[in-house]
Design an enzyme around this catalytic site. Structure first.
Site, PDB file in Angstrom:
ATOM      1  N   LYS A 287     -39.621   7.123 -38.962  1.00 19.02           N
ATOM      2  CA  LYS A 287     -39.865   8.297 -39.824  1.00 19.02           C
ATOM      3  C   LYS A 287     -41.195   8.961 -39.465  1.00 19.02           C
ATOM      4  CE  LYS A 287     -39.985   5.822 -43.594  1.00 19.02           C
ATOM      5  NZ  LYS A 287     -39.785   4.474 -43.027  1.00 19.02           N
TER       6      LYS A 287
ATOM      7  N   ARG B 161     -38.878   6.955 -52.507  1.00 19.37           N
ATOM      8  CA  ARG B 161     -38.435   5.641 -52.069  1.00 19.37           C
ATOM      9  C   ARG B 161     -37.646   4.928 -53.162  1.00 19.37           C
ATOM     10  NH1 ARG B 161     -42.598   4.585 -48.126  1.00 19.37           N
ATOM     11  NH2 ARG B 161     -42.116   2.728 -46.943  1.00 19.37           N
TER      12      ARG B 161
ATOM     13  N   ARG C 287     -45.912  -2.560 -32.830  1.00 22.17           N
ATOM     14  CA  ARG C 287     -46.712  -1.398 -33.242  1.00 22.17           C
ATOM     15  C   ARG C 287     -48.189  -1.795 -33.319  1.00 22.17           C
ATOM     16  NH1 ARG C 287     -45.314   2.045 -38.474  1.00 22.17           N
ATOM     17  NH2 ARG C 287     -45.298   0.003 -39.488  1.00 22.17           N
TER      18      ARG C 287
ATOM     19  N   ARG D  12     -50.828  -3.766 -37.933  1.00 21.89           N
ATOM     20  CA  ARG D  12     -50.969  -3.423 -39.353  1.00 21.89           C
ATOM     21  C   ARG D  12     -50.714  -4.674 -40.187  1.00 21.89           C
ATOM     22  NH1 ARG D  12     -47.526   1.805 -41.245  1.00 21.89           N
ATOM     23  NH2 ARG D  12     -46.602   0.442 -42.790  1.00 21.89           N
TER      24      ARG D  12
ATOM     25  N   ARG E 186     -40.219  -6.167 -46.742  1.00 24.19           N
ATOM     26  CA  ARG E 186     -40.121  -4.698 -46.795  1.00 24.19           C
ATOM     27  C   ARG E 186     -38.672  -4.250 -46.573  1.00 24.19           C
ATOM     28  NH1 ARG E 186     -44.283  -3.216 -42.390  1.00 24.19           N
ATOM     29  NH2 ARG E 186     -43.618  -1.061 -42.691  1.00 24.19           N
TER      30      ARG E 186
HETATM   31  P1  AP5 Z   1     -42.774   4.529 -37.083  1.00 27.88           P
HETATM   32  O1  AP5 Z   1     -42.487   5.929 -36.714  1.00 27.88           O
HETATM   33  O2  AP5 Z   1     -44.184   4.138 -37.354  1.00 27.88           O
HETATM   34  O3  AP5 Z   1     -41.815   4.051 -38.273  1.00 27.88           O
HETATM   35  P2  AP5 Z   1     -41.798   4.412 -39.798  1.00 27.88           P
HETATM   36  O4  AP5 Z   1     -40.348   4.597 -40.143  1.00 27.88           O
HETATM   37  O5  AP5 Z   1     -42.732   5.527 -40.116  1.00 27.88           O
HETATM   38  O6  AP5 Z   1     -42.284   3.019 -40.356  1.00 27.88           O
HETATM   39  P3  AP5 Z   1     -43.474   2.577 -41.291  1.00 27.88           P
HETATM   40  O7  AP5 Z   1     -43.542   1.081 -41.107  1.00 27.88           O
HETATM   41  O8  AP5 Z   1     -44.719   3.348 -41.078  1.00 27.88           O
HETATM   42  O9  AP5 Z   1     -42.852   2.958 -42.639  1.00 27.88           O
HETATM   43  P4  AP5 Z   1     -42.861   2.238 -43.936  1.00 27.88           P
HETATM   44  O10 AP5 Z   1     -41.834   3.077 -44.568  1.00 27.88           O
HETATM   45  O11 AP5 Z   1     -42.622   0.801 -44.080  1.00 27.88           O
HETATM   46  O12 AP5 Z   1     -44.401   2.327 -44.292  1.00 27.88           O
HETATM   47  P5  AP5 Z   1     -45.253   3.402 -45.078  1.00 27.88           P
HETATM   48  O13 AP5 Z   1     -46.445   3.626 -44.268  1.00 27.88           O
HETATM   49  O14 AP5 Z   1     -44.430   4.570 -45.490  1.00 27.88           O
HETATM   50  O15 AP5 Z   1     -42.156   3.623 -35.919  1.00 27.88           O
HETATM   51  C1  AP5 Z   1     -42.321   2.241 -35.895  1.00 27.88           C
HETATM   52  C2  AP5 Z   1     -42.704   1.797 -34.489  1.00 27.88           C
HETATM   53  O16 AP5 Z   1     -41.584   1.875 -33.609  1.00 27.88           O
HETATM   54  C3  AP5 Z   1     -43.808   2.681 -33.861  1.00 27.88           C
HETATM   55  O17 AP5 Z   1     -44.702   1.857 -33.195  1.00 27.88           O
HETATM   56  C4  AP5 Z   1     -43.013   3.568 -32.865  1.00 27.88           C
HETATM   57  O18 AP5 Z   1     -43.828   3.974 -31.784  1.00 27.88           O
HETATM   58  C5  AP5 Z   1     -41.913   2.619 -32.423  1.00 27.88           C
HETATM   59  N1  AP5 Z   1     -40.667   3.160 -31.845  1.00 27.88           N
HETATM   60  C6  AP5 Z   1     -39.973   2.585 -30.865  1.00 27.88           C
HETATM   61  N2  AP5 Z   1     -38.895   3.235 -30.511  1.00 27.88           N
HETATM   62  C7  AP5 Z   1     -38.830   4.279 -31.315  1.00 27.88           C
HETATM   63  C8  AP5 Z   1     -37.888   5.332 -31.443  1.00 27.88           C
HETATM   64  N3  AP5 Z   1     -36.815   5.471 -30.670  1.00 27.88           N
HETATM   65  N4  AP5 Z   1     -38.124   6.245 -32.422  1.00 27.88           N
HETATM   66  C9  AP5 Z   1     -39.221   6.128 -33.192  1.00 27.88           C
HETATM   67  N5  AP5 Z   1     -40.113   5.149 -33.085  1.00 27.88           N
HETATM   68  C10 AP5 Z   1     -39.940   4.222 -32.163  1.00 27.88           C
HETATM   69  O19 AP5 Z   1     -45.580   2.580 -46.412  1.00 27.88           O
HETATM   70  C11 AP5 Z   1     -46.368   1.404 -46.389  1.00 27.88           C
HETATM   71  C12 AP5 Z   1     -46.422   0.808 -47.780  1.00 27.88           C
HETATM   72  O20 AP5 Z   1     -47.004   1.762 -48.704  1.00 27.88           O
HETATM   73  C13 AP5 Z   1     -45.067   0.465 -48.429  1.00 27.88           C
HETATM   74  O21 AP5 Z   1     -44.594  -0.805 -48.043  1.00 27.88           O
HETATM   75  C14 AP5 Z   1     -45.433   0.538 -49.921  1.00 27.88           C
HETATM   76  O22 AP5 Z   1     -46.103  -0.608 -50.343  1.00 27.88           O
HETATM   77  C15 AP5 Z   1     -46.399   1.721 -49.986  1.00 27.88           C
HETATM   78  N6  AP5 Z   1     -45.696   3.002 -50.241  1.00 27.88           N
HETATM   79  C16 AP5 Z   1     -45.648   4.090 -49.408  1.00 27.88           C
HETATM   80  N7  AP5 Z   1     -44.898   5.066 -49.940  1.00 27.88           N
HETATM   81  C17 AP5 Z   1     -44.453   4.596 -51.138  1.00 27.88           C
HETATM   82  C18 AP5 Z   1     -43.611   5.131 -52.152  1.00 27.88           C
HETATM   83  N8  AP5 Z   1     -43.082   6.362 -52.040  1.00 27.88           N
HETATM   84  N9  AP5 Z   1     -43.359   4.358 -53.237  1.00 27.88           N
HETATM   85  C19 AP5 Z   1     -43.915   3.141 -53.379  1.00 27.88           C
HETATM   86  N10 AP5 Z   1     -44.698   2.562 -52.463  1.00 27.88           N
HETATM   87  C20 AP5 Z   1     -44.969   3.279 -51.343  1.00 27.88           C
END
Ligand code: AP5
Length: 210
Positions: A13, A88, A123, A156, A167
């Site tokens: 994402k 979410r 990552r 991370r 997660r």
């Molecule tokens: P990346 O693009 O970083 O993936 P992502 O889907 O953004 O994953 P995140 O782990 O950042 O999302 P998340 O939803 O768990 O965490 P968030 O920060 O929102 O890609 C992942 C890796 O794969 C990268 O290294 C990339 O380069 C690689 N990759 C390899 N091949 C790829 C391809 N083909 N396409 C894309 N990428 C590729 O949230 C963290 C925490 O915050 C949550 O656990 C929660 O505690 C809290 N939080 C955040 N938002 C909320 C909410 N709305 N409600 C409640 N708690 C929340």
């Protein structure tokens, strides 16, 4: 255009949001990034969120909804935005609707759980500015060093394998029901996440241009 990126942790994402944001000249609003910045700065909200993030749990809805309400009221969101990591839960989606915000498209990036575990263990994020890299898919010019600011690249804290499993479980229970929520509104579009980032981007842009 107002877009939501849905998908499991590590589905890509954030990566897609960053690319589309540049392409369409609209900001990305990532609740994860906002919360991590608050954590780094030691604000009251950051302190409250720390235990949830480190356990792989969701931060309470009222905290996250408050963050979004404030952020979307800022000037740069007037002509559209990308939501990465929000909503979410169903109550978060309902709160967004109650704010009177009309979303154009919800892009759900689908990636199998096994692929997610591999991606997240590779990552690396910059300790200083938070930029994200991958040891195979998005290498920095110099290993272990951020291209943007020269900061140290680290794993991370919530990318530890046992936290990733939690997660994913939280995603399936609380976030996946949003697919049906947005399908009912006729806004859901599915992108099968590809092995290479640019292949996922091509599919995403095609959907956004339709
Ligand atoms: P990346 O693009 O970083 O993936 P992502 O889907 O953004 O994953 P995140 O782990 O950042 O999302 P998340 O939803 O768990 O965490 P968030 O920060 O929102 O890609 C992942 C890796 O794969 C990268 O290294 C990339 O380069 C690689 N990759 C390899 N091949 C790829 C391809 N083909 N396409 C894309 N990428 C590729 O949230 C963290 C925490 O915050 C949550 O656990 C929660 O505690 C809290 N939080 C955040 N938002 C909320 C909410 N709305 N409600 C409640 N708690 C929340």
């Amino acid at each position: 255009m107002k877009i939501i990126f849905l998908g499991a942790p590590g589905a890509g994402k954030g990566t897609q949001a960053e690319i589309v944001s540049e392409r369409l000249s609209i900001p990305t609003v990532s609740t994860g990034n906002i919360i991590r910045a608050a954590l780094k700065d030691g604000t009251p909200m950051g302190l409250k969120a720390r235990a949830y993030i480190e356990a792989g749990e969701l931060v309470p809805d009222d905290v996250v909804i408050g963050i979004i309400q404030e952020r979307l009221a800022e000037d740069d969101c007037k002509n559209g935005f990308i939501l990465d990591g929000f909503p979410r839960t169903i109550p978060q989606a309902e709160a967004l609707d109650a704010m009177g915000i009309v979303i154009d498209k919800v892009i759900d990036i689908e990636v199998p759980d096994e692929t997610i575990a591999r991606r997240l263990s590779g990552r690396r994020v910059c300790k200083n500015c938070g930029n994200s890299y991958h040891i195979d898919y998005k290498k920095p010019s110099v290993e272990g060093v951020c291209d943007a600011c020269g900061g140290e690249l680290i794993l991370r804290s919530d990318d530890a394998p046992e936290t990733v499993l939690e997660r994913l479980a939280v995603y399936h229970e609380k976030t996946e029901p949003l697919k049906a929520y947005y399908e009912k509104q006729g806004k859901l579009f599915i992108v099968e996440g590809q092995e290479q980032v640019e292949d996922t981007t091509a599919l995403t842009l095609k959907l956004l241009e339709e």
